[in-house]
Design an enzyme around this catalytic site. Structure first.
Site, PDB file in Angstrom:
ATOM      1  N   HIS A  76      32.109  45.947  52.586  1.00 21.75           N
ATOM      2  CA  HIS A  76      32.735  47.027  52.919  1.00 21.75           C
ATOM      3  C   HIS A  76      32.173  47.885  53.694  1.00 21.75           C
ATOM      4  O   HIS A  76      31.064  48.100  54.080  1.00 21.75           O
ATOM      5  CB  HIS A  76      33.018  47.913  51.670  1.00 21.75           C
ATOM      6  CG  HIS A  76      31.736  48.412  50.749  1.00 21.75           C
ATOM      7  ND1 HIS A  76      31.086  49.379  51.414  1.00 21.75           N
ATOM      8  CD2 HIS A  76      30.999  47.643  49.828  1.00 21.75           C
ATOM      9  CE1 HIS A  76      30.032  49.930  50.397  1.00 21.75           C
ATOM     10  NE2 HIS A  76      29.920  48.589  49.492  1.00 21.75           N
ATOM     11  N   ASP A  78      32.626  51.356  54.171  1.00 23.36           N
ATOM     12  CA  ASP A  78      32.265  52.751  53.899  1.00 23.36           C
ATOM     13  C   ASP A  78      30.834  52.749  53.391  1.00 23.36           C
ATOM     14  O   ASP A  78      30.259  51.888  52.751  1.00 23.36           O
ATOM     15  CB  ASP A  78      33.034  53.322  53.121  1.00 23.36           C
ATOM     16  CG  ASP A  78      33.256  52.861  51.614  1.00 23.36           C
ATOM     17  OD1 ASP A  78      33.458  51.680  51.847  1.00 23.36           O
ATOM     18  OD2 ASP A  78      33.335  53.504  50.822  1.00 23.36           O
ATOM     19  N   ASP A 115      23.896  49.633  51.944  1.00 22.52           N
ATOM     20  CA  ASP A 115      25.255  49.393  51.197  1.00 22.52           C
ATOM     21  C   ASP A 115      26.199  50.059  51.688  1.00 22.52           C
ATOM     22  O   ASP A 115      26.440  51.033  51.501  1.00 22.52           O
ATOM     23  CB  ASP A 115      24.961  49.728  49.697  1.00 22.52           C
ATOM     24  CG  ASP A 115      26.044  49.567  48.594  1.00 22.52           C
ATOM     25  OD1 ASP A 115      26.973  49.025  49.006  1.00 22.52           O
ATOM     26  OD2 ASP A 115      26.132  50.235  47.747  1.00 22.52           O
ATOM     27  N   GLU A 145      35.487  51.491  49.149  1.00 24.54           N
ATOM     28  CA  GLU A 145      34.815  51.042  48.207  1.00 24.54           C
ATOM     29  C   GLU A 145      34.234  51.545  47.088  1.00 24.54           C
ATOM     30  O   GLU A 145      34.051  51.603  45.963  1.00 24.54           O
ATOM     31  CB  GLU A 145      33.858  49.685  48.642  1.00 24.54           C
ATOM     32  CG  GLU A 145      33.669  48.698  47.538  1.00 24.54           C
ATOM     33  CD  GLU A 145      32.157  49.242  46.881  1.00 24.54           C
ATOM     34  OE1 GLU A 145      32.048  48.454  45.868  1.00 24.54           O
ATOM     35  OE2 GLU A 145      31.685  49.830  47.358  1.00 24.54           O
ATOM     36  N   GLU A 146      33.363  52.660  47.896  1.00 29.52           N
ATOM     37  CA  GLU A 146      32.491  53.359  47.020  1.00 29.52           C
ATOM     38  C   GLU A 146      33.197  54.593  46.395  1.00 29.52           C
ATOM     39  O   GLU A 146      32.578  54.928  45.228  1.00 29.52           O
ATOM     40  CB  GLU A 146      31.330  54.152  47.768  1.00 29.52           C
ATOM     41  CG  GLU A 146      30.552  53.409  48.751  1.00 29.52           C
ATOM     42  CD  GLU A 146      29.677  52.423  47.888  1.00 29.52           C
ATOM     43  OE1 GLU A 146      29.657  52.792  46.668  1.00 29.52           O
ATOM     44  OE2 GLU A 146      28.665  51.984  48.433  1.00 29.52           O
ATOM     45  N   ASP A 169      27.195  42.375  48.700  1.00 28.06           N
ATOM     46  CA  ASP A 169      27.134  43.492  48.291  1.00 28.06           C
ATOM     47  C   ASP A 169      26.198  43.920  47.145  1.00 28.06           C
ATOM     48  O   ASP A 169      26.550  44.557  46.557  1.00 28.06           O
ATOM     49  CB  ASP A 169      28.560  44.052  47.993  1.00 28.06           C
ATOM     50  CG  ASP A 169      28.925  45.479  47.975  1.00 28.06           C
ATOM     51  OD1 ASP A 169      27.890  46.168  48.400  1.00 28.06           O
ATOM     52  OD2 ASP A 169      29.536  45.928  47.238  1.00 28.06           O
ATOM     53  N   HIS A 453      22.004  54.789  47.529  1.00 30.37           N
ATOM     54  CA  HIS A 453      22.751  56.011  47.439  1.00 30.37           C
ATOM     55  C   HIS A 453      22.257  57.176  47.252  1.00 30.37           C
ATOM     56  O   HIS A 453      22.444  58.441  46.723  1.00 30.37           O
ATOM     57  CB  HIS A 453      23.750  55.883  46.132  1.00 30.37           C
ATOM     58  CG  HIS A 453      24.917  54.761  46.399  1.00 30.37           C
ATOM     59  ND1 HIS A 453      25.808  54.212  45.139  1.00 30.37           N
ATOM     60  CD2 HIS A 453      25.118  54.056  47.461  1.00 30.37           C
ATOM     61  CE1 HIS A 453      26.565  53.521  45.524  1.00 30.37           C
ATOM     62  NE2 HIS A 453      26.020  52.937  46.964  1.00 30.37           N
TER      63      HIS A 453
END
Length: 479
Positions: A76, A78, A115, A145-146, A169, A453
């Site tokens: 992904h 984003d 990620d 996606e997030e 991922d 994150h």
């Protein structure tokens, strides 16, 4: 000047660094999507881009692989945009400041976006590599996606011929993910009324928590700053006549909230301070292992609005206190696997309402619905409303998987040991694509990433090299 130009695999890191120069948080993916399309067009690839900024790039099979089944490389576009409190970077408009630290790559003051930027970099590197042997290669690059796999939900997959997918991922090297939970995002909104109340205005600030990904770390027992505010507000109200002005914390519903703030007006500031100090000592004991730097501070503040009336304050305190958080059930089939969970990721206050946003995950659809019903019942009883969105399916384990067998074979030859095969609680897009592409054979994997994150996020260089070699060899054996 390029920071990663001396790292191997050279081309993968060069592309990754180019990607990090483009702001690409969730809902801000147009620029990076256009960049990928331009990348494909300049190399003569078949290109597809949709209104959601999803991108499909297709390279034809190399000689000798014309009759081999197509393979999908998927990731992904984003990233989660988080930064240290003192970081002045505007992640909506500015790229990242990369650095190499020992055997890892990071970004100064912010998340790195490995990620899932590393998946995009590997997919693009594979598409342009003239020495790589492969069947028809289809790079599927999704958006948002997030925040609920929103891009994958609306993607038109008709250009795809592949029924084997390498989803790059995952963040633990040597672990092949072969199933995952489904989930949804839930917004609870509680109307509030405001009225004049004489007293001292205070801000109760929770900080120093570890936080983390609500799918990967929800089972660690880490504290959630939003949930702690419920206990602190109850303590304040119990100590003195107190009214809530606002309660805010978190930026992502799928991230465990690491900092939050409530603003109150109280008739007895000294009593409230004493009650908060007493509860803080208890919280530090409770979370001494998972969140050793937990901090609660009470400061004099100014109120943005008049305080809520007594009844609204009570209802918000009840909602914060009673909204569940963390592991709800563990799997009875796979020991150690979280089956159902809930994360209160975001809360904020408008002038006329208090809003809580949560992420529900479960590998059992009926349990996902049960938790949603719990939130609906609680919020309705308090006079509020609940909306669910971004519902995505789980990904069921396939007992027979030729792709998994091939990947295990390559991994054993490369590493001299077997990989770990497991299902996971965090959601990945494989479930959505399994619905869209019947018969899809899929494995999710990736290089070693740390503290994803969070601004402490790191990508391990040697692990990227090994993962890249694994991808190339699996493609080579795909006929």
């Amino acid at each position: 000047m390029a920071v990663l130009s001396n790292l191997e695999p050279k081309r993968v890191f060069e592309i990754f660094e180019s990607l990090t120069s483009i702001p690409h948080g969730s809902r801000n993916t147009k620029a990076i999507s256009d960049w990928c399309v331009k990348f494909g067009e300049e190399r003569g690839l078949e290109c597809h881009q949709d209104a959601a900024n999803n991108v499909i790039l297709i390279a034809p099979a190399t000689p000798g692989y014309e009759n081999a089944p197509a393979v999908i490389l998927q990731g992904h576009l984003d990233m989660v945009c988080e930064k240290d409190p003192g970081c002045a970077k505007n992640m909506e408009t500015e790229g990242l400041d990369l650095f190499v630290e020992g055997d890892t790559v990071g970004a100064r003051g912010t998340t790195l976006g490995a990620d899932d930027g590393i998946a995009v970099a590997m997919a693009l590197a594979a598409l342009e590599d003239k020495t790589l042997q492969h069947p028809r290669l289809e790079a599927v690059l999704t958006t948002d996606e997030e925040i609920g796999m929103l891009g994958a939900m609306v993607m038109d997959v008709s250009p795809l011929q592949g029924r084997q997918m390498l989803n790059i991922d995952a963040d633990t090297e040597g672990m092949f993910i072969v199933g995952c939970a489904g989930g949804c995002q839930v917004t609870n909104a509680l109307p509030v009324h405001r009225a004049h109340f004489a007293g001292e205005t205070l801000a109760i600030k929770v900080s120093g928590l570890v936080g983390g990904h609500s799918g990967m770390e929800i089972g660690t027992g880490r504290a959630n700053a939003n949930k702690l505010q419920g206990r602190l507000l109850r303590a304040a109200c119990g100590a003195a006549d107190t009214r809530l002005v606002s309660a805010a914390g978190g930026a992502k519903d799928n991230a465990i909230c690491a900092a939050s703030e409530t603003v109150i007006v109280t008739a007895d500031a000294a009593a409230v301070r004493a009650a908060v100090e007493e509860l803080t000592r208890a919280l530090k004991r409770e979370y001494r292992v998972s969140d050793p730097n937990l901090s609660v501070n009470v400061e004099t503040a100014e109120a943005q609005w008049a305080p809520m009336d007594a009844e609204s304050t009570r209802r918000v305190a009840t909602l914060l206190t009673c909204t569940p958080f963390g592991v709800q059930t563990m799997s009875q089939d796979m020991p150690g696997l979280v089956q159902t969970s809930l994360n209160l990721g975001i809360m904020y206050t408008d002038e006329d309402r208090q809003v809580l946003r949560a992420s529900i995950r479960s590998s059992v659809a009926t349990q996902k619905k049960a938790v949603l019903d719990q939130l609906i019942c609680l919020t309705e009883q308090l006079g509020g409303t609940t909306e669910a969105e971004g519902d995505y399916p789980g990904w069921e384990y396939m007992p027979q998987s030729p792709l998994r067998e091939r990947m295990v074979e390559v991994y054993q030859e490369q590493y001299g040991k077997e990989p770990t095969i497991k299902a996971m609680h965090a959601g990945v897009e494989c479930g959505l694509f399994s619905e869209k592409l019947p018969g899809l054979d899929c494995v999710s994997f990736g290089p070693e990433l740390s503290d994803i994150h969070t601004p402490r996020e790191r990508m391990h260089i040697a692990s990227v090299q090994r993962t890249w070699e694994l991808v190339k060899e699996v493609l080579k054996r795909s006929k």
